[in-house]
Design an enzyme around this catalytic site. Structure first.
Site, PDB file in Angstrom:
ATOM      1  N   HIS A   1      20.571 -42.391  64.306  1.00 39.28           N
ATOM      2  CA  HIS A   1      20.094 -42.832  65.787  1.00 39.28           C
ATOM      3  C   HIS A   1      21.310 -43.028  66.599  1.00 39.28           C
ATOM      4  O   HIS A   1      22.415 -43.565  66.094  1.00 39.28           O
ATOM      5  CB  HIS A   1      19.299 -43.853  65.466  1.00 39.28           C
ATOM      6  CG  HIS A   1      18.617 -44.705  66.705  1.00 39.28           C
ATOM      7  ND1 HIS A   1      17.681 -43.866  67.301  1.00 39.28           N
ATOM      8  CD2 HIS A   1      18.615 -45.894  67.352  1.00 39.28           C
ATOM      9  CE1 HIS A   1      17.288 -44.482  68.414  1.00 39.28           C
ATOM     10  NE2 HIS A   1      18.030 -45.664  68.384  1.00 39.28           N
TER      11      HIS A   1
ATOM     12  N   PRO B   1      21.293 -47.287  61.521  1.00 39.07           N
ATOM     13  CA  PRO B   1      21.983 -46.090  61.613  1.00 39.07           C
ATOM     14  C   PRO B   1      21.415 -44.708  61.255  1.00 39.07           C
ATOM     15  O   PRO B   1      22.010 -43.379  61.455  1.00 39.07           O
ATOM     16  CB  PRO B   1      23.297 -46.541  61.019  1.00 39.07           C
ATOM     17  CG  PRO B   1      22.988 -47.500  60.433  1.00 39.07           C
ATOM     18  CD  PRO B   1      21.564 -48.214  60.352  1.00 39.07           C
ATOM     19  N   GLU B   2      20.052 -45.104  60.960  1.00 38.52           N
ATOM     20  CA  GLU B   2      19.393 -43.758  60.538  1.00 38.52           C
ATOM     21  C   GLU B   2      18.263 -43.516  61.406  1.00 38.52           C
ATOM     22  O   GLU B   2      18.319 -42.869  62.693  1.00 38.52           O
ATOM     23  CB  GLU B   2      18.907 -43.568  59.166  1.00 38.52           C
ATOM     24  CG  GLU B   2      20.295 -43.629  58.181  1.00 38.52           C
ATOM     25  CD  GLU B   2      19.964 -43.800  56.429  1.00 38.52           C
ATOM     26  OE1 GLU B   2      19.493 -42.998  56.359  1.00 38.52           O
ATOM     27  OE2 GLU B   2      20.208 -44.814  55.928  1.00 38.52           O
ATOM     28  N   MET B   3      17.056 -43.737  61.142  1.00 39.45           N
ATOM     29  CA  MET B   3      15.744 -43.442  61.993  1.00 39.45           C
ATOM     30  C   MET B   3      15.704 -44.769  62.958  1.00 39.45           C
ATOM     31  O   MET B   3      14.787 -44.396  63.658  1.00 39.45           O
ATOM     32  CB  MET B   3      14.635 -43.007  61.068  1.00 39.45           C
ATOM     33  CG  MET B   3      14.955 -41.748  60.273  1.00 39.45           C
ATOM     34  SD  MET B   3      13.939 -41.138  58.893  1.00 39.45           S
ATOM     35  CE  MET B   3      12.459 -40.769  60.042  1.00 39.45           C
TER      36      MET B   3
END
Length: 343
Positions: free
Chosen positions: A102, A146-148
């Site tokens: 993200h 930090p991902e989706m």
């Protein structure tokens, strides 16, 4: 008489080669190497044997899970899907050292994305082994900032806003319908189909001609050096093992990952390893032969020569398997109720 002697000689040579292949096969099996199951029933039996929990598999779940695997609206930005970091066209990984999520943020621990292919047969998921099955694993990246970066409640809201999904979930999961658990379960069922049988599996199943002479020699070196101590089982990895057993990893300071509470790290599968550079948990090494030599040093306390590393790498090429055909799905059209992307 001369023709008879030549023929007899040929038979003896062939017999010697057959025995050699048989001995190598026996040694491989004695080292814990196991071929992939041939169907979902075989996968089910292996999961039970390994004590990995899994809901009842169905093709309908897998088809729904395929849509969700490619569904970017499960991310807050509407841009990132499971396939972003576990790209099925790139060996099930993303081809970069540290995953990017993200707002274009690199993984804060500088962790590399492991392949999704054959991951159902890992005994644990994530580098620190914190998830025991694929359904638990699927939830993590969706919610991780930090991902989706999509909280479970928002993920359910997004999927529930699409009538096509609502109908499919109701048909498959009954009254529970769209829940975060069911979203993860469907994705896991799709990932369960991502099995890649290879020539190596054919060899383990008794076809002594499936591997070339050079690949057999590489397998012999692989076994002789002790690589199968950690890279064992059906995935030649996928279980928790001690790391830096005999020496210090020269890129240990890249990122802050130190394993689980006991310093254990999930051993990467070697299946399709030739397609999934860069290597190690922090993606610091791009050459397969360099990765092999580094493993010899830090795990086995031995020097693996350039020749031996190339021989092992030649064997590892045989682990590149046949990928299942996956047709990119057409996803449901957004409605007025669908939450807007947040960039």
């Amino acid at each position: 008489m001369k023709h008879f002697i030549v023929s007899l000689s040929s038979i003896l040579v062939a017999s010697t080669l057959t025995l050699s292949a048989a001995d190598l096969l026996s040694q491989a099996k004695d080292s814990g190497l196991v071929p992939l199951p041939k169907d979902q029933a075989g996968i089910e039996a292996m999961l039970k044997e390994y004590g990995v929990k899994f809901s009842a598999f169905s093709q309908e779940k897998a088809e729904l899970g395929k849509k969700l695997y490619f569904e970017p609206r499960l991310s807050k930005s509407g841009l990132i899907s499971c396939n972003t970091c576990h790209n099925l066209g790139l060996g099930g990984a993303d081809g970069i050292s540290a995953a990017v999520g993200h707002k274009w943020v690199a993984n804060p621990h500088h962790l590399n994305s492991p392949t999704v292919y054959n991951s159902v047969l890992n005994s644990v998921q994530f580098w620190d082994g914190r998830a025991g099955d694929l359904a638990d694993q699927a939830k993590g990246p969706i919610e991780a900032e930090p991902e989706m970066a999509t909280p479970a409640k928002l993920a359910v809201q997004k999927i529930s806003s699409l009538p096509e999904y609502q109908s499919e979930f109701k048909k498959i999961y009954g009254r529970s319908g769209v829940t975060f658990d069911n979203i993860a379960d469907a994705i896991a069922n799709f990932e369960r189909t991502l099995i890649t049988p290879s020539r190596y599996d054919a060899f383990l199943n008794g076809d002594d001609k499936a591997l070339s002479k050079a690949e057999k020699e590489g397998l012999q070196v692989f076994l002789d050096k002790g690589c199968a101590a950690c890279h064992t089982g059906v995935n030649l990895g996928g279980s928790m093992q001690s790391f830096e057993v005999a020496g210090k990893y020269k890129f240990a300071d890249l990122g802050d990952f130190k394993g689980d509470a006991n310093g254990m790290v999930k051993t990467p599968t070697l299946r399709n390893i030739a397609e999934t550079a860069p290597y190690f948990h922090n993606g610091a090494i791009w050459s397969l032969t360099d990765a092999i030599k580094e493993m010899g040093s830090i795990q086995l306390g031995i020097n693996i020569s350039n020749k031996e590393a190339k021989q092992i790498a030649t064997f590892l090429q045989s682990l590149s398997g046949e990928k299942p055909q996956v047709i990119y799905p057409q996803l449901p059209i957004a409605t007025d109720k669908t939450p807007k992307p947040e960039l």
